[in-house]
Design an enzyme around this catalytic site. Structure first.
Site, short mmCIF file in Angstrom:
data_model
loop_
_atom_site.label_atom_id
_atom_site.label_comp_id
_atom_site.label_asym_id
_atom_site.label_seq_id
_atom_site.Cartn_x
_atom_site.Cartn_y
_atom_site.Cartn_z
N ILE A 84 -0.23 -27.74 -6.60
CA ILE A 84 -0.95 -28.13 -7.81
C ILE A 84 -1.83 -26.97 -8.23
O ILE A 84 -2.13 -26.08 -7.42
CB ILE A 84 -1.78 -29.43 -7.62
CG1 ILE A 84 -2.74 -29.30 -6.43
CG2 ILE A 84 -0.87 -30.62 -7.44
CD1 ILE A 84 -3.59 -30.55 -6.20
N ASP A 85 -2.22 -26.94 -9.49
CA ASP A 85 -2.96 -25.81 -10.03
C ASP A 85 -4.34 -25.68 -9.41
O ASP A 85 -4.89 -26.65 -8.86
CB ASP A 85 -3.09 -25.94 -11.55
CG ASP A 85 -1.75 -26.01 -12.25
OD1 ASP A 85 -0.81 -25.37 -11.76
OD2 ASP A 85 -1.66 -26.71 -13.28
N LYS A 86 -4.90 -24.51 -9.54
CA LYS A 86 -6.23 -24.20 -8.99
C LYS A 86 -7.27 -25.24 -9.39
O LYS A 86 -8.05 -25.69 -8.56
CB LYS A 86 -6.66 -22.81 -9.47
CG LYS A 86 -8.09 -22.44 -9.11
CD LYS A 86 -8.49 -21.12 -9.75
CE LYS A 86 -9.97 -20.82 -9.52
NZ LYS A 86 -10.40 -19.59 -10.24
N ARG B 283 0.30 -31.06 -18.25
CA ARG B 283 -0.49 -30.29 -19.21
C ARG B 283 0.34 -29.95 -20.45
O ARG B 283 -0.12 -30.08 -21.59
CB ARG B 283 -1.04 -29.03 -18.54
CG ARG B 283 -1.96 -29.33 -17.38
CD ARG B 283 -2.25 -28.09 -16.53
NE ARG B 283 -2.99 -27.08 -17.27
CZ ARG B 283 -3.26 -25.87 -16.80
NH1 ARG B 283 -2.82 -25.52 -15.58
NH2 ARG B 283 -3.95 -25.01 -17.53
#
Length: 306
Positions: A138-140, A239
Protein backbone atom coordinates in the site's frame (compact mmCIF):
# COMPACT_ATOMS: atom_id res chain seq x y z
CA UNK A 1 15.80 -24.89 -3.09
CA UNK A 2 12.06 -24.66 -3.75
CA UNK A 3 10.24 -25.29 -6.99
CA UNK A 4 6.94 -24.43 -8.62
CA UNK A 5 5.34 -26.75 -11.17
CA UNK A 6 2.46 -25.83 -13.48
CA UNK A 7 0.94 -26.89 -16.81
CA UNK A 8 0.49 -24.63 -19.82
CA UNK A 9 -3.16 -23.78 -20.51
CA UNK A 10 -4.56 -23.11 -24.02
CA UNK A 11 -4.58 -19.32 -23.57
CA UNK A 12 -0.82 -19.39 -22.91
CA UNK A 13 0.10 -21.30 -26.09
CA UNK A 14 2.93 -19.83 -28.17
CA UNK A 15 3.87 -17.34 -25.43
CA UNK A 16 7.53 -17.04 -24.43
CA UNK A 17 8.37 -19.15 -21.39
CA UNK A 18 9.70 -16.15 -19.44
CA UNK A 19 6.43 -14.28 -20.03
CA UNK A 20 4.38 -17.30 -18.92
CA UNK A 21 6.31 -17.62 -15.68
CA UNK A 22 6.00 -13.87 -15.11
CA UNK A 23 2.21 -13.99 -15.47
CA UNK A 24 1.99 -17.08 -13.24
CA UNK A 25 4.29 -15.65 -10.55
CA UNK A 26 3.64 -11.92 -10.58
CA UNK A 27 5.83 -11.25 -7.54
CA UNK A 28 8.96 -12.20 -9.52
CA UNK A 29 10.61 -9.69 -11.85
CA UNK A 30 11.07 -10.64 -15.52
CA UNK A 31 14.83 -10.02 -15.27
CA UNK A 32 15.10 -12.41 -12.32
CA UNK A 33 13.09 -15.08 -14.20
CA UNK A 34 15.40 -14.73 -17.21
CA UNK A 35 18.41 -15.07 -14.90
CA UNK A 36 17.02 -18.31 -13.44
CA UNK A 37 16.33 -19.64 -16.95
CA UNK A 38 19.89 -18.78 -18.05
CA UNK A 39 21.28 -20.64 -15.03
CA UNK A 40 19.43 -23.79 -16.17
CA UNK A 41 16.82 -23.83 -13.41
CA UNK A 42 13.72 -23.85 -15.61
CA UNK A 43 12.56 -27.09 -17.20
CA UNK A 44 9.82 -27.82 -19.74
CA UNK A 45 8.90 -31.49 -19.83
CA UNK A 46 12.12 -32.15 -17.85
CA UNK A 47 14.37 -30.41 -20.41
CA UNK A 48 16.07 -27.03 -19.91
CA UNK A 49 14.96 -24.24 -22.24
CA UNK A 50 15.94 -20.73 -23.25
CA UNK A 51 13.94 -17.63 -22.34
CA UNK A 52 12.53 -17.34 -25.86
CA UNK A 53 11.10 -20.87 -25.90
CA UNK A 54 7.46 -20.81 -27.10
CA UNK A 55 5.27 -22.96 -24.89
CA UNK A 56 2.70 -25.51 -26.06
CA UNK A 57 -0.54 -26.68 -24.48
CA UNK A 58 0.04 -29.25 -21.72
CA UNK A 59 3.76 -28.46 -21.44
CA UNK A 60 4.78 -29.06 -17.84
CA UNK A 61 6.92 -26.23 -16.50
CA UNK A 62 9.19 -26.71 -13.47
CA UNK A 63 10.64 -23.50 -12.08
CA UNK A 64 13.39 -24.11 -9.51
CA UNK A 65 13.89 -21.17 -7.14
CA UNK A 66 17.52 -20.98 -5.95
CA UNK A 67 18.25 -20.64 -2.24
CA UNK A 68 18.00 -17.02 -1.19
CA UNK A 69 20.90 -14.88 -0.06
CA UNK A 70 21.01 -12.39 2.78
CA UNK A 71 19.97 -8.91 1.64
CA UNK A 72 21.95 -5.73 2.04
CA UNK A 73 19.11 -4.20 4.03
CA UNK A 74 19.60 -3.17 7.66
CA UNK A 75 17.25 -4.67 10.22
CA UNK A 76 15.90 -1.86 12.38
CA UNK A 77 14.14 -2.00 15.72
CA UNK A 78 11.05 -0.09 14.61
CA UNK A 79 7.83 -0.78 16.54
CA UNK A 80 5.26 -2.76 14.57
CA UNK A 81 1.51 -2.91 15.12
CA UNK A 82 1.06 -6.67 14.60
CA UNK A 83 -2.57 -7.69 14.17
CA UNK A 84 -1.79 -11.42 13.87
CA UNK A 85 1.22 -13.72 13.69
CA UNK A 86 1.96 -17.43 13.32
CA UNK A 87 4.73 -19.56 11.78
CA UNK A 88 3.56 -18.83 8.20
CA UNK A 89 2.68 -15.17 8.19
CA UNK A 90 1.93 -12.01 10.07
CA UNK A 91 -0.57 -9.21 9.46
CA UNK A 92 0.79 -5.73 10.09
CA UNK A 93 -1.12 -2.47 10.48
CA UNK A 94 1.12 -0.04 8.57
CA UNK A 95 1.21 3.54 9.88
CA UNK A 96 0.89 6.68 7.78
CA UNK A 97 4.12 7.95 6.26
CA UNK A 98 5.92 4.59 6.25
CA UNK A 99 7.26 3.30 2.94
CA UNK A 100 6.80 -0.46 2.42
CA UNK A 101 9.96 -1.39 0.45
CA UNK A 102 13.41 0.22 0.51
CA UNK A 103 14.07 2.33 -2.59
CA UNK A 104 16.34 5.20 -3.58
CA UNK A 105 15.86 7.84 -0.91
CA UNK A 106 14.21 5.38 1.48
CA UNK A 107 16.78 2.74 2.41
CA UNK A 108 15.92 2.88 6.10
CA UNK A 109 12.81 3.35 8.18
CA UNK A 110 10.67 1.20 5.88
CA UNK A 111 8.29 -1.61 6.76
CA UNK A 112 10.83 -4.08 5.37
CA UNK A 113 13.54 -2.78 7.71
CA UNK A 114 11.18 -3.23 10.65
CA UNK A 115 10.14 -6.73 9.60
CA UNK A 116 13.77 -7.79 9.08
CA UNK A 117 14.32 -7.06 12.76
CA UNK A 118 11.02 -8.51 13.95
CA UNK A 119 11.36 -11.82 12.09
CA UNK A 120 15.13 -12.21 12.62
CA UNK A 121 15.81 -14.36 9.56
CA UNK A 122 12.49 -16.19 9.37
CA UNK A 123 11.44 -14.76 6.01
CA UNK A 124 10.51 -15.90 2.52
CA UNK A 125 13.18 -15.90 -0.18
CA UNK A 126 11.67 -14.42 -3.31
CA UNK A 127 13.62 -13.05 -6.29
CA UNK A 128 16.73 -14.74 -4.90
CA UNK A 129 17.01 -12.39 -1.93
CA UNK A 130 15.82 -13.20 1.57
CA UNK A 131 13.31 -10.54 2.45
CA UNK A 132 9.84 -10.33 3.98
CA UNK A 133 7.32 -11.88 1.64
CA UNK A 134 5.24 -8.77 1.19
CA UNK A 135 3.08 -10.00 -1.67
CA UNK A 136 1.09 -6.76 -1.98
CA UNK A 137 1.77 -3.22 -0.89
CA UNK A 138 0.00 0.00 0.00
CA UNK A 139 1.15 3.56 -0.59
CA UNK A 140 3.30 5.52 1.84
CA UNK A 141 0.40 7.66 3.07
CA UNK A 142 -2.17 4.84 3.08
CA UNK A 143 -2.55 3.09 6.43
CA UNK A 144 -3.74 -0.38 7.29
CA UNK A 145 -3.33 -4.11 6.91
CA UNK A 146 -0.57 -5.84 4.94
CA UNK A 147 0.13 -9.59 4.69
CA UNK A 148 3.75 -10.63 5.30
CA UNK A 149 4.72 -14.22 4.47
CA UNK A 150 7.48 -15.95 6.40
CA UNK A 151 8.26 -18.76 3.96
CA UNK A 152 8.10 -19.44 0.24
CA UNK A 153 5.17 -21.84 0.50
CA UNK A 154 3.01 -19.21 2.17
CA UNK A 155 4.26 -16.52 -0.21
CA UNK A 156 3.39 -18.52 -3.32
CA UNK A 157 -0.01 -19.51 -1.92
CA UNK A 158 -0.98 -15.92 -1.09
CA UNK A 159 0.39 -14.68 -4.45
CA UNK A 160 -1.92 -17.15 -6.22
CA UNK A 161 -4.90 -15.88 -4.22
CA UNK A 162 -4.04 -12.34 -5.29
CA UNK A 163 -3.75 -13.40 -8.91
CA UNK A 164 -7.17 -15.06 -8.85
CA UNK A 165 -8.70 -12.13 -6.91
CA UNK A 166 -9.53 -14.37 -3.96
CA UNK A 167 -8.41 -12.02 -1.20
CA UNK A 168 -10.97 -9.79 0.51
CA UNK A 169 -9.72 -6.20 0.71
CA UNK A 170 -11.99 -3.50 2.09
CA UNK A 171 -10.78 0.09 2.49
CA UNK A 172 -12.19 3.16 4.19
CA UNK A 173 -11.79 6.58 2.58
CA UNK A 174 -13.10 10.13 2.62
CA UNK A 175 -13.69 11.68 -0.78
CA UNK A 176 -14.55 15.12 -2.10
CA UNK A 177 -18.16 15.81 -2.97
CA UNK A 178 -21.49 14.22 -2.14
CA UNK A 179 -21.47 10.77 -3.76
CA UNK A 180 -24.89 10.47 -5.37
CA UNK A 181 -25.52 6.71 -5.29
CA UNK A 182 -25.46 4.68 -2.08
CA UNK A 183 -23.53 1.95 -3.91
CA UNK A 184 -21.64 1.76 -7.14
CA UNK A 185 -18.92 0.04 -9.15
CA UNK A 186 -16.09 1.50 -11.20
CA UNK A 187 -14.92 -0.95 -13.87
CA UNK A 188 -12.16 0.80 -15.82
CA UNK A 189 -8.68 -0.42 -16.83
CA UNK A 190 -5.69 1.19 -15.13
CA UNK A 191 -2.23 1.68 -16.61
CA UNK A 192 0.60 4.18 -16.65
CA UNK A 193 -0.35 7.78 -17.37
CA UNK A 194 0.57 8.46 -21.03
CA UNK A 195 2.45 11.67 -20.14
CA UNK A 196 3.33 11.59 -16.43
CA UNK A 197 4.98 8.18 -15.90
CA UNK A 198 4.88 8.57 -12.11
CA UNK A 199 1.09 8.52 -12.18
CA UNK A 200 -1.49 5.90 -13.05
CA UNK A 201 -4.59 6.63 -15.13
CA UNK A 202 -7.64 5.11 -16.79
CA UNK A 203 -5.96 3.57 -19.81
CA UNK A 204 -8.32 1.82 -22.23
CA UNK A 205 -5.52 0.87 -24.63
CA UNK A 206 -2.73 -0.41 -22.39
CA UNK A 207 -4.30 -0.72 -18.95
CA UNK A 208 -5.22 -3.86 -17.00
CA UNK A 209 -8.79 -4.53 -15.91
CA UNK A 210 -9.55 -2.87 -12.58
CA UNK A 211 -12.79 -3.09 -10.58
CA UNK A 212 -13.67 -1.16 -7.42
CA UNK A 213 -16.98 -1.52 -5.56
CA UNK A 214 -17.89 1.38 -3.26
CA UNK A 215 -20.64 2.12 -0.77
CA UNK A 216 -21.51 5.28 1.17
CA UNK A 217 -21.14 5.14 4.95
CA UNK A 218 -21.78 8.80 5.85
CA UNK A 219 -22.38 12.06 4.00
CA UNK A 220 -20.97 15.40 5.12
CA UNK A 221 -22.16 17.74 2.39
CA UNK A 222 -18.87 18.59 0.69
CA UNK A 223 -17.32 15.23 1.63
CA UNK A 224 -18.41 11.58 1.78
CA UNK A 225 -17.13 8.73 3.96
CA UNK A 226 -17.07 5.52 1.90
CA UNK A 227 -16.01 1.89 1.95
CA UNK A 228 -14.29 0.44 -1.12
CA UNK A 229 -13.87 -3.25 -1.85
CA UNK A 230 -11.27 -4.25 -4.40
CA UNK A 231 -12.07 -6.91 -6.95
CA UNK A 232 -8.64 -6.37 -8.50
CA UNK A 233 -5.52 -4.78 -7.06
CA UNK A 234 -3.89 -2.28 -9.42
CA UNK A 235 -1.45 0.42 -8.37
CA UNK A 236 -3.34 3.45 -6.94
CA UNK A 237 -6.61 1.74 -7.92
CA UNK A 238 -9.00 3.41 -5.47
CA UNK A 239 -7.33 6.80 -5.90
CA UNK A 240 -7.56 6.66 -9.70
CA UNK A 241 -11.07 5.20 -9.83
CA UNK A 242 -12.66 7.63 -7.39
CA UNK A 243 -10.99 10.59 -9.11
CA UNK A 244 -12.29 9.31 -12.46
CA UNK A 245 -15.92 9.64 -11.29
CA UNK A 246 -15.39 13.12 -9.87
CA UNK A 247 -14.80 12.15 -6.24
CA UNK A 248 -11.04 12.20 -5.59
CA UNK A 249 -9.76 11.22 -2.18
CA UNK A 250 -9.46 13.98 0.37
CA UNK A 251 -5.80 14.94 0.80
CA UNK A 252 -4.65 13.27 -2.42
CA UNK A 253 -2.19 15.74 -3.92
CA UNK A 254 -1.50 13.50 -6.94
CA UNK A 255 -5.00 12.75 -8.22
CA UNK A 256 -7.04 15.57 -6.72
CA UNK A 257 -5.33 18.93 -6.48
CA UNK A 258 -8.40 20.29 -4.67
CA UNK A 259 -7.84 22.48 -1.65
CA UNK A 260 -8.80 21.15 1.78
CA UNK A 261 -8.72 22.90 5.17
CA UNK A 262 -7.67 19.92 7.29
CA UNK A 263 -3.85 20.07 6.93
CA UNK A 264 -3.70 16.41 5.93
CA UNK A 265 -0.55 14.56 4.95
CA UNK A 266 -1.56 12.55 1.92
CA UNK A 267 -4.80 10.80 0.99
CA UNK A 268 -7.37 9.72 3.57
CA UNK A 269 -7.30 6.01 2.81
CA UNK A 270 -7.14 3.05 5.19
CA UNK A 271 -6.82 -0.66 4.33
CA UNK A 272 -9.20 -1.81 7.04
CA UNK A 273 -10.12 -5.44 6.36
CA UNK A 274 -8.16 -8.25 4.76
CA UNK A 275 -9.39 -11.83 4.44
CA UNK A 276 -8.06 -14.95 2.71
CA UNK A 277 -7.68 -18.71 2.93
CA UNK A 278 -4.78 -19.32 5.32
CA UNK A 279 -1.96 -21.15 3.48
CA UNK A 280 -1.32 -23.39 6.50
CA UNK A 281 -4.78 -24.28 7.86
CA UNK A 282 -6.76 -23.99 4.62
CA UNK A 283 -9.43 -22.05 6.53
CA UNK A 284 -10.71 -18.57 5.69
CA UNK A 285 -9.40 -15.91 8.08
CA UNK A 286 -10.15 -12.20 8.26
CA UNK A 287 -8.39 -9.37 10.06
CA UNK A 288 -9.35 -5.76 10.73
CA UNK A 289 -7.03 -2.81 11.30
CA UNK A 290 -8.73 -0.10 13.41
CA UNK A 291 -8.96 3.37 11.94
CA UNK A 292 -5.89 5.48 12.78
CA UNK A 293 -6.25 8.39 15.20
CA UNK A 294 -5.99 11.08 12.49
CA UNK A 295 -8.84 9.41 10.54
CA UNK A 296 -11.09 9.20 13.61
CA UNK A 297 -10.36 12.85 14.46
CA UNK A 298 -11.21 13.92 10.90
CA UNK A 299 -14.55 12.08 11.02
CA UNK A 300 -15.39 13.76 14.33
CA UNK A 301 -14.59 17.16 12.84
CA UNK A 302 -16.73 16.45 9.77
CA UNK A 303 -19.65 15.26 11.92
CA UNK A 304 -19.42 18.35 14.09
CA UNK A 305 -19.37 20.72 11.11
CA UNK A 306 -22.19 19.05 9.21
Amino acid sequence: MNEVVFDISPEMEEERIDKCISSYMEDLSRSYIQKVIKEGNVFVNDATVRANYRVKVDDRVRFVIPDSVEPDIPAQDIPLDVLYEDRDLLIVNKPKGMVVHPAPGHYEGTLVNAIMYHCKGGLSGINGVMRPGIVHRIDKDTTGSIIVCKNDEAHNAVAKLLKTHDITRRYRAVVHGNVKDARGTVDAPIGRHPVDRKKMAINEQNGKRAVTHYSVLERFGKYTYIECELETGRTHQIRVHMASIGHPLLGDAVYSGRKQPFHLEGQVLHAMTIGFVHPGSGEYVEFEAPLPAYFEALLQKLRTNT
